[in-house]
Motif scaffolding. Structure first.
Motif, mmCIF file in Angstrom:
data_model
loop_
_atom_site.group_PDB
_atom_site.id
_atom_site.type_symbol
_atom_site.label_atom_id
_atom_site.label_comp_id
_atom_site.label_asym_id
_atom_site.label_seq_id
_atom_site.Cartn_x
_atom_site.Cartn_y
_atom_site.Cartn_z
ATOM 1 N N SER A 53 14.440 -23.498 20.376
ATOM 2 C CA SER A 53 14.978 -24.784 19.946
ATOM 3 C C SER A 53 13.938 -25.495 19.089
ATOM 4 C CB SER A 53 15.342 -25.664 21.158
ATOM 5 O OG SER A 53 14.193 -25.942 21.932
ATOM 6 N N GLY A 54 14.389 -26.516 18.374
ATOM 7 C CA GLY A 54 13.461 -27.343 17.608
ATOM 8 C C GLY A 54 13.466 -27.131 16.111
ATOM 9 N N GLY A 55 14.244 -26.173 15.635
ATOM 10 C CA GLY A 55 14.288 -25.952 14.195
ATOM 11 C C GLY A 55 14.999 -27.087 13.477
ATOM 12 N N GLY A 56 14.915 -27.072 12.148
ATOM 13 C CA GLY A 56 15.581 -28.107 11.382
ATOM 14 C C GLY A 56 15.142 -28.112 9.939
ATOM 15 N N LEU A 57 15.572 -29.158 9.246
ATOM 16 C CA LEU A 57 15.244 -29.345 7.831
ATOM 17 C C LEU A 57 14.192 -30.443 7.712
ATOM 18 C CD1 LEU A 57 15.758 -29.010 4.773
ATOM 19 C CD2 LEU A 57 17.644 -30.646 5.022
ATOM 20 N N VAL A 58 13.072 -30.110 7.104
ATOM 21 C CA VAL A 58 11.990 -31.072 6.919
ATOM 22 C C VAL A 58 11.478 -30.966 5.495
ATOM 23 C CG1 VAL A 58 11.280 -31.018 9.348
ATOM 24 C CG2 VAL A 58 10.233 -29.445 7.711
ATOM 25 N N GLN A 59 10.634 -31.920 5.125
ATOM 26 C CA GLN A 59 10.024 -31.912 3.807
ATOM 27 C C GLN A 59 8.631 -31.288 3.867
ATOM 28 O OE1 GLN A 59 10.159 -36.013 2.454
ATOM 29 N NE2 GLN A 59 12.186 -35.696 1.535
ATOM 30 N N ALA A 60 8.180 -30.813 2.739
ATOM 31 C CA ALA A 60 6.833 -30.248 2.661
ATOM 32 C C ALA A 60 5.812 -31.274 3.154
ATOM 33 C CB ALA A 60 6.522 -29.840 1.226
ATOM 34 N N GLY A 61 4.878 -30.804 3.980
ATOM 35 C CA GLY A 61 3.868 -31.682 4.543
ATOM 36 C C GLY A 61 4.203 -32.217 5.921
#
Length: 118
Positions: free
Chosen positions: A7-15
């Protein structure tokens, strides 16, 4: 039979940072070598981080050294992957895995998607 659920995946931004967690069936943590792997589209699955059954040894792929940290909690039967300073090249499906000490085969979770946008 070992069961692993990520669990814990997702869409994030660089950095940005992201923390993945792997819930394992009872008595897995502390008796199996544990690892996190990832597979990007069109690429082979690769090892990202490993932690020994005793917790005394960890190893990382060169591409994530200094940014990712693998840890475990025996009481909770979990293995986490803390990912900092994420890059678009970290985009992949991340898998938790367990292997019997001195064994050759891994048990796999179903995977969790991590997408890092630029």
């Amino acid at each position: 039979q070992v069961q692993l659920v990520e669990s814990g995946g997702g869409l994030v931004q660089a950095g940005d940072s992201l923390r993945l967690s792997c819930a394992a069936s009872a008595r897995t943590i502390g008796t199996y070598n544990m690892g996190w792997f990832r597979q990007a589209p069109g690429k082979e699955r690769e090892s990202v981080a490993n932690i020994s059954w005793s917790g005394g040894s960890t190893s990382y792929a060169d591409s994530v050294k200094g940014r990712f940290t693998i840890s475990r909690d025996i009481a909770k039967n979990t293995v986490d992957l803390q990912m900092n300073s994420l890059k678009p090249s970290d985009t992949a499906v991340y898998y938790c895995a367990a292997r019997v000490v001195f064994g050759s085969s891994w048990y796999w979770g179903q995977g969790t998607q991590v997408t890092v946008s630029s």
